[in-house]
Motif scaffolding. Structure first.
Motif, PDB file in Angstrom:
ATOM      1  N   ASP A  42       0.818  -1.206   0.000  1.00  0.00           N
ATOM      2  CA  ASP A  42       0.000   0.000   0.000  1.00  0.00           C
ATOM      3  C   ASP A  42       0.857   1.262   0.000  1.00  0.00           C
ATOM      4  O   ASP A  42       0.636   2.169  -0.813  1.00  0.00           O
ATOM      5  N   TRP A 270     -18.366   1.989  -2.514  1.00  0.00           N
ATOM      6  CA  TRP A 270     -16.962   2.226  -2.161  1.00  0.00           C
ATOM      7  C   TRP A 270     -16.306   0.954  -1.647  1.00  0.00           C
ATOM      8  O   TRP A 270     -15.111   0.722  -1.891  1.00  0.00           O
ATOM      9  N   GLU A 271     -17.065   0.112  -0.963  1.00  0.00           N
ATOM     10  CA  GLU A 271     -16.510  -1.165  -0.543  1.00  0.00           C
ATOM     11  C   GLU A 271     -16.294  -2.080  -1.747  1.00  0.00           C
ATOM     12  O   GLU A 271     -15.312  -2.833  -1.797  1.00  0.00           O
ATOM     13  N   ARG A 274     -13.060  -1.006  -3.181  1.00  0.00           N
ATOM     14  CA  ARG A 274     -11.912  -1.456  -2.403  1.00  0.00           C
ATOM     15  C   ARG A 274     -11.705  -2.958  -2.550  1.00  0.00           C
ATOM     16  O   ARG A 274     -10.583  -3.419  -2.787  1.00  0.00           O
ATOM     17  N   HIS A 275     -12.788  -3.696  -2.445  1.00  0.00           N
ATOM     18  CA  HIS A 275     -12.694  -5.153  -2.388  1.00  0.00           C
ATOM     19  C   HIS A 275     -12.306  -5.756  -3.741  1.00  0.00           C
ATOM     20  O   HIS A 275     -11.566  -6.745  -3.794  1.00  0.00           O
ATOM     21  N   ASN A 311      -5.382  -2.116  -1.890  1.00  0.00           N
ATOM     22  CA  ASN A 311      -6.704  -2.083  -1.263  1.00  0.00           C
ATOM     23  C   ASN A 311      -6.991  -3.304  -0.397  1.00  0.00           C
ATOM     24  O   ASN A 311      -8.043  -3.371   0.250  1.00  0.00           O
ATOM     25  N   ARG A 312      -6.059  -4.268  -0.388  1.00  0.00           N
ATOM     26  CA  ARG A 312      -6.200  -5.450   0.487  1.00  0.00           C
ATOM     27  C   ARG A 312      -5.001  -5.572   1.440  1.00  0.00           C
ATOM     28  O   ARG A 312      -4.804  -6.629   2.047  1.00  0.00           O
ATOM     29  N   TRP A 317      -5.779  -2.010   6.298  1.00  0.00           N
ATOM     30  CA  TRP A 317      -7.154  -2.465   6.447  1.00  0.00           C
ATOM     31  C   TRP A 317      -7.245  -3.606   7.453  1.00  0.00           C
ATOM     32  O   TRP A 317      -6.464  -4.548   7.397  1.00  0.00           O
ATOM     33  N   ASN A 329     -14.331   3.030   4.301  1.00  0.00           N
ATOM     34  CA  ASN A 329     -13.383   2.774   3.219  1.00  0.00           C
ATOM     35  C   ASN A 329     -13.018   4.049   2.466  1.00  0.00           C
ATOM     36  O   ASN A 329     -12.700   4.021   1.278  1.00  0.00           O
ATOM     37  N   GLN A 332      -9.779   4.019   0.445  1.00  0.00           N
ATOM     38  CA  GLN A 332      -9.548   3.111  -0.685  1.00  0.00           C
ATOM     39  C   GLN A 332      -9.114   3.914  -1.909  1.00  0.00           C
ATOM     40  O   GLN A 332      -9.461   5.086  -2.071  1.00  0.00           O
ATOM     41  N   GLY A 334      -9.516   2.778  -5.250  1.00  0.00           N
ATOM     42  CA  GLY A 334     -10.039   2.154  -6.449  1.00  0.00           C
ATOM     43  C   GLY A 334     -10.122   3.098  -7.635  1.00  0.00           C
ATOM     44  O   GLY A 334     -10.120   2.658  -8.795  1.00  0.00           O
TER      45      GLY A 334
END
Length: 391
Positions: A42, A270-271, A274-275, A311-312, A317, A329, A332, A334
């Motif tokens: 990150d 938004w999740e 990120r996910h 993002n992971r 996180w 999030n 994030q 993304g």
């Protein structure tokens, strides 16, 4: 863990275990067949995206390299997506203002088009979500905003053709077709710039053409930026909706919460970003010799920021592999980071939550009705198909 192969079937289905392994053991890794240094942590990803003097869009050694196969493209001005400062600092503020104006009130149009698409699926009990909803809706909305809704079908076909050939492992025919589609899009926007009674300027395109001046935009920049938006604009929303819905179907308790409380839609989007970020990789070039993650990087080396890995990253996180629409999030990336953060992000933030809420309101039953297939291009994270049942 096998050797890092971004075209392995297991990687295409779920790259995140590969990212986790790389963050721990090879946080900066030369990945073939791309010949680029992929950056997984990150902090390093954000550094690459934020340091616009050290990591740039254009190859600083380009003058020393042979011309590209389509060398006629060198006659075109780069669009916003390929600009570095100082030109970027002139063009981006102009386009931000124009884009904000162009998308005002777009939610109403999104709702209307979403309902039409859903109505077309009624009665069958099942449909293919990508083709019936996730692909056409963002295309209709984007080209409405850009000012060319009558050309949506043909422009969408050209964009799809370009994306199908973007994968480095695609057949020679698909890659050649992608080049043809890129030229077709560029020709369309250059012809549109000529205006006239046959194609009057409206929407965002009119705003861009009205900004053409010695101090503002150039006509070629308008055409190339329009091409950039056409390719990246609706595809990213398509992938977000498709893969986002799949994640909701895999977490029925969260799907039920979203149905019960539509105000959760924006945070859910938004999740989803990120996910499973639609754009997993972002390319740059090193503007000077430097060290990154303990690895020596030379001026002109290609460097790829792996957004999907950042993002992971568990240093930022908590429980990063858990899909949670209640998560904070806001950090994030993304949409990218730094001055090149996605121009179309405000549109996605309006389209995706609105589309989700209409979908869940109109279809009280949604279930997975088959096995989705994943795209093989590591740059783009999405299911290629999503069969769903509505009864």
């Amino acid at each position: 863990m096998n050797a890092f192969n971004p075209h392995d079937a297991a990687y295409s289905k779920d790259p995140y275990p590969f990212y986790a392994h790389a963050r721990q053991y090879t946080p900066v890794l030369k990945v073939q067949p791309y010949g680029s240094w992929w950056v997984f942590k990150d902090a390093d990803v954000r550094h690459v995206l934020q340091d616009t003097a050290g990591f740039i869009k254009g190859n600083p050694l380009m003058d020393a390299l042979p011309p590209p196969p389509q060398d006629a493209l060198a006659n075109l001005e780069p669009g916003l997506f390929m600009m570095d400062p100082p030109r970027h600092d002139v063009v981006r503020p102009l386009l931000d203002g124009l884009f904000t104006d162009a998308i005002k009130g777009i939610e109403t149009y999104v709702e209307q088009q979403a309902r039409k698409l859903i109505d077309a699926t009624r009665g069958s009990g099942r449909f293919e979500f990508v083709q019936a909803f996730a692909r056409p809706l963002p295309a209709q909305v984007l080209f409405q905003v850009m000012g060319m809704p009558k050309a949506t079908d043909v422009l969408g076909q050209w964009v799809d053709g370009y994306i199908n050939g973007h994968d480095i492992t695609a057949s020679a025919g698909a890659q050649g077709g992608a080049g043809t589609c890129a030229f077709a899009l560029q020709a369309y926007f250059l012809a549109l710039a000529a205006g006239g009674a046959a194609c009057p300027h409206v929407g965002l395109f009119k705003g861009m053409m009205d900004s053409v001046s010695p101090e503002g935009l150039k006509t070629n920049e308008v055409a190339t930026t329009s091409l950039n938006l056409a390719i990246a604009g609706y595809a990213s929303t398509t992938y977000l909706l498709a893969t986002g819905l799949l994640n909701l179907l895999h977490h029925p308790e969260q799907l039920a919460e979203l149905r019960a409380d539509p105000s959760l839609a924006e945070n859910a989007v938004w999740e989803m970003l990120r996910h499973d970020a639609p754009a997993q990789l972002v390319d740059r070039y090193a503007a000077r010799d430097c060290k990154l993650g303990g690895v020596q990087i030379r001026r002109g080396d290609a460097v790829t920021a792996v957004i999907g890995s950042a993002n992971r990253d568990d240093t930022r996180w908590k429980h990063p592999d858990r899909f949670d629409i209640h998560r904070d999030n806001s950090a994030q990336i993304g949409f990218g980071d730094g001055i090149h953060v996605c121009l179309g992000a405000p549109l996605v933030n309006r389209v995706a939550p609105t589309a989700l809420n209409v979908l869940l309101k109109e279809l009280p039953v949604l279930k997975l009705a088959g096995t989705p297939q994943w795209q093989t291009d590591p740059y783009l994270r999405s299911v290629a198909n999503l069969p769903v049942a509505t009864a």
